[in-house]
Design an enzyme around this catalytic site. Structure first.
Site, PDB file in Angstrom:
ATOM      1  CE  LYS A 170       1.957  53.113  35.306  1.00 18.85           C
ATOM      2  NZ  LYS A 170       3.112  52.739  34.455  1.00 18.85           N
ATOM      3  CD  GLU A 243       9.477  64.682  44.949  1.00 17.64           C
ATOM      4  OE1 GLU A 243       9.966  65.654  44.326  1.00 17.64           O
ATOM      5  OE2 GLU A 243       9.469  64.624  46.188  1.00 17.64           O
ATOM      6  CB  CYS A 277      14.136  64.738  38.419  1.00 16.39           C
ATOM      7  SG  CYS A 277      14.748  64.000  39.918  1.00 16.39           S
ATOM      8  CD  GLU A 374      13.016  67.526  32.878  1.00 19.59           C
ATOM      9  OE1 GLU A 374      11.875  67.172  32.520  1.00 19.59           O
ATOM     10  OE2 GLU A 374      13.488  67.210  33.973  1.00 19.59           O
TER      11      GLU A 374
HETATM   12  P1  NAD Z   1       5.987  60.188  32.476  1.00 17.18           P
HETATM   13  O1  NAD Z   1       5.200  61.253  33.146  1.00 17.18           O
HETATM   14  O2  NAD Z   1       5.835  60.000  31.024  1.00 17.18           O
HETATM   15  O3  NAD Z   1       5.675  58.774  33.129  1.00 17.18           O
HETATM   16  C1  NAD Z   1       5.794  58.552  34.511  1.00 17.18           C
HETATM   17  C2  NAD Z   1       4.902  57.393  34.894  1.00 17.18           C
HETATM   18  O4  NAD Z   1       3.542  57.773  34.731  1.00 17.18           O
HETATM   19  C3  NAD Z   1       5.089  56.132  34.057  1.00 17.18           C
HETATM   20  O5  NAD Z   1       4.998  55.010  34.911  1.00 17.18           O
HETATM   21  C4  NAD Z   1       3.912  56.191  33.102  1.00 17.18           C
HETATM   22  O6  NAD Z   1       3.534  54.931  32.606  1.00 17.18           O
HETATM   23  C5  NAD Z   1       2.846  56.780  33.995  1.00 17.18           C
HETATM   24  N1  NAD Z   1       1.722  57.438  33.313  1.00 17.18           N
HETATM   25  C6  NAD Z   1       1.709  57.995  32.075  1.00 17.18           C
HETATM   26  N2  NAD Z   1       0.496  58.568  31.847  1.00 17.18           N
HETATM   27  C7  NAD Z   1      -0.261  58.354  32.944  1.00 17.18           C
HETATM   28  C8  NAD Z   1      -1.579  58.720  33.328  1.00 17.18           C
HETATM   29  N3  NAD Z   1      -2.394  59.411  32.511  1.00 17.18           N
HETATM   30  N4  NAD Z   1      -2.021  58.383  34.562  1.00 17.18           N
HETATM   31  C9  NAD Z   1      -1.209  57.717  35.412  1.00 17.18           C
HETATM   32  N5  NAD Z   1       0.048  57.329  35.109  1.00 17.18           N
HETATM   33  C10 NAD Z   1       0.522  57.648  33.891  1.00 17.18           C
HETATM   34  O7  NAD Z   1       7.518  60.492  32.892  1.00 17.18           O
HETATM   35  P2  NAD Z   1       8.818  59.706  32.418  1.00 17.18           P
HETATM   36  O8  NAD Z   1       9.076  60.093  31.001  1.00 17.18           O
HETATM   37  O9  NAD Z   1       8.716  58.272  32.804  1.00 17.18           O
HETATM   38  O10 NAD Z   1       9.946  60.363  33.361  1.00 17.18           O
HETATM   39  C11 NAD Z   1      10.663  61.496  33.007  1.00 17.18           C
HETATM   40  C12 NAD Z   1      10.149  62.708  33.765  1.00 17.18           C
HETATM   41  O11 NAD Z   1      10.139  62.431  35.168  1.00 17.18           O
HETATM   42  C13 NAD Z   1      11.069  63.908  33.619  1.00 17.18           C
HETATM   43  O12 NAD Z   1      10.288  65.083  33.417  1.00 17.18           O
HETATM   44  C14 NAD Z   1      11.772  64.018  34.946  1.00 17.18           C
HETATM   45  O13 NAD Z   1      12.244  65.283  35.291  1.00 17.18           O
HETATM   46  C15 NAD Z   1      10.731  63.513  35.881  1.00 17.18           C
HETATM   47  N6  NAD Z   1      11.348  63.019  37.120  1.00 17.18           N
HETATM   48  C16 NAD Z   1      11.191  63.735  38.269  1.00 17.18           C
HETATM   49  C17 NAD Z   1      11.805  63.311  39.440  1.00 17.18           C
HETATM   50  C18 NAD Z   1      11.653  64.081  40.727  1.00 17.18           C
HETATM   51  O14 NAD Z   1      11.969  63.535  41.765  1.00 17.18           O
HETATM   52  N7  NAD Z   1      11.182  65.287  40.694  1.00 17.18           N
HETATM   53  C19 NAD Z   1      12.557  62.144  39.433  1.00 17.18           C
HETATM   54  C20 NAD Z   1      12.690  61.428  38.249  1.00 17.18           C
HETATM   55  C21 NAD Z   1      12.069  61.871  37.090  1.00 17.18           C
END
Ligand code: NAD
Length: 470
Positions: A170, A243, A277, A374
């Site tokens: 997803k 992650e 990230c 962040e």
């Molecule tokens: P997010 O947590 O808002 O969303 C991530 C994914 O989770 C999306 O596909 C979203 O639709 C889904 N999602 C949202 N709520 C959910 C739920 N309750 N259950 C299941 N899925 C759900 O994150 P974002 O805003 O898309 O990404 C930015 C964040 O990701 C930043 O904090 C960044 O640091 C982190 N990030 C981490 C890494 C890493 O490798 N550590 C890499 C990239 C991004």
């Protein structure tokens, strides 16, 4: 306008409901994306479950061949995928942007194809034989964010498929198109049901992570969502790789010649407009050198062209969505009202698109939001320190630990300090560079588990010990 479909059980799925994917550079609609539902999640899991036994039973070499064929297909479609990433996410065609993302997707797929986990013999003597082998964990749910949509999808799905798992992915609703296309291409090579995709947001993600038909979740995203995902995983003790977010610190050692490091420092902070990230998100500089580093870095930053990623002269694009832009504006305003100095950037241009200028903030202190949260945007706060030990302590003071870096004239001395950082990857004189054979993951609230190389591959397996009495 191109049409995009989900793929479930090897078949394209169109829906009557769609949502618009918006180009962050000009706020036009890139495409209407089919909207997934919980019923489609059920269907996708069923299809992954039925594909699992035969995919897991295939000889290893056949899965390797298929992964290599997928790498070739991604490479063949490089221009199309790269442009799609720029249109839906905003990152540039030039510099380390969309082309790096597609090139990385090919490289990681090839490297993952070449990995293999050997059986281990623990005992082999007259009394018995004990062998440790690894089996695919089962059906994997992959949930990806919007910052590096194609690359992160590849990081999730290739190791899963390599070891014999099947997948339901997803993508983020902000950037689903490149993943829809990736899955479509993968289905030209793989048997039906090995990789399935359902689009959507919280409802679809939540249903997927709670579903007892899933054996493992690999999730990349924010810490807040990561915690919810882990809660859902508890239902049937699904395995998790998380992650999550970070707030990486960089420490410039006293007396560092800064000019030769400016370019790497720039990309460490600002790659993908800071929406990475493991980007450098707070920079600690010794008080004796503070003014010089701030001035030289701000001068370097101010010269970098920002604009629509499709224009080859630009090196940095917009923020990916309005939500992220609003967050960045709030953090910069908080710093400004609390006495920080905006040395360059700081004010949003009055033009369409989610642009924010490259911003260097001086006189930042640890309890400003832009330092302790962040920012995930093109903004770097620079913080003053008196002793290196104090700087390391302050770098380690947060509850996150994805990456960190130390910068200095003597890389060996810098590496000793880097080892004291509480983070998954500690860099010296660079920040954020990744290697497909170097395991990547966070400590503390930045995550659980690692990706890449054998350590990453093993996360998609369970251990089975066969203990034979002779
Ligand atoms: P997010 O947590 O808002 O969303 C991530 C994914 O989770 C999306 O596909 C979203 O639709 C889904 N999602 C949202 N709520 C959910 C739920 N309750 N259950 C299941 N899925 C759900 O994150 P974002 O805003 O898309 O990404 C930015 C964040 O990701 C930043 O904090 C960044 O640091 C982190 N990030 C981490 C890494 C890493 O490798 N550590 C890499 C990239 C991004």
């Amino acid at each position: 306008m191109a049409q995009y479909t989900m793929t479930i059980g090897g078949k394209p799925v169109v829906t009557t409901n769609t949502f618009n994917v918006v180009n962050p550079a000009d706020e036009t609609v890139v495409a209407a994306c089919p909207e997934g539902t919980v019923a489609l999640v059920d269907e996708a899991i069923l299809s992954a479950r039925s594909a699992f036994p035969s995919w897991a039973a295939l000889p290893d070499a056949e899965r390797v061949t298929k992964l290599l064929a997928i790498a070739d297909l991604i490479e063949k479609h490089h221009p199309e995928l790269s442009e799609l990433v720029t249109r839906e996410q905003g990152k540039t065609q030039s510099g380390p942007g969309a082309n790096l993302e597609v090139g990385g997707a090919v490289a990681w797929t090839r490297v993952t194809a070449g990995l293999s986990i050997a059986e281990e013999t623990i005992q082999d003597d007259k009394s018995g034989k004990i062998v440790l082998r690894r089996k695919p964990v089962g059906v994997v749910a992959s949930i990806t964010p919007w910052n590096w949509p194609l690359m992160i999808a590849v990081w999730h799905v290739m190791p899963a498929i390599r070891v014999g798992c099947t997948v339901v992915i997803k993508p983020s609703p902000f950037t689903p198109l490149s993943t829809l296309r990736l899955v479509e291409l993968m289905n030209q090579v793989l048997p039906p049901g090995v990789i399935n995709i359902v689009t959507g947001g919280v409802e679809v993600g939540n249903h997927l992570t709670n579903h007892t038909g899933i054996d493992k979740i690999v999730f990349t995203g924010s810490i807040a969502t990561g915690k919810k995902v882990m809660g859902s995983a508890a239902q049937n003790l699904k395995r998790v790789t998380l992650e999550l977010g970070g707030n990486d610190a960089g420490v410039v050692l006293p007396g560092t010649r800064i000019e030769p490091l400016l370019e790497k420092l720039f990309w460490g902070c600002f790659i993908n407009a800071g929406q990475t990230c493991a980007a450098l998100k707070r920079l600690y500089v010794h008080e004796d050198q503070y003014d010089e580093v701030v001035k030289k870095f701000a001068e370097y930053v101010a010269k970098i062209p920002v604009g629509n990623g499709l224009d080859p002269k630009n090196l940095i694009g917009p923020l990916s969505n309005q939500m992220q832009l609003d967050k960045v504006i709030a953090l910069v305003e908080d710093a400004r009202t609390r006495g920080a100095k905006i040395v360059t950037g700081g004010t949003r241009p009055k033009a369409p698109g989610f642009f924010f200028p490259l911003t260097v903030i001086a006189d930042a202190v640890d309890d400003m939001r832009v330092v302790k949260e962040e920012q995930f945007g093109p903004v770097i706060p620079i913080v003053k320190y008196k002793t290196v030990d104090e700087a390391i302590k302050r770098a380690n003071s947060l509850d996150v630990g994805l990456g960190g870096s130390v910068w200095g004239n003597d890389p060996h001395e810098a590496a000793r300090y880097a080892g004291q950082l509480e983070c998954g990857t500690a860099w010296v004189n660079q920040h954020g560079t990744l290697h497909p054979m170097a395991p990547f993951g966070g400590v503390k609230c930045s995550g659980i588990g690692v990706e890449f190389n054998l350590d990453g591959l093993k996360e998609y397996t369970t251990v089975q010990v066969v203990n034979v009495a002779l």
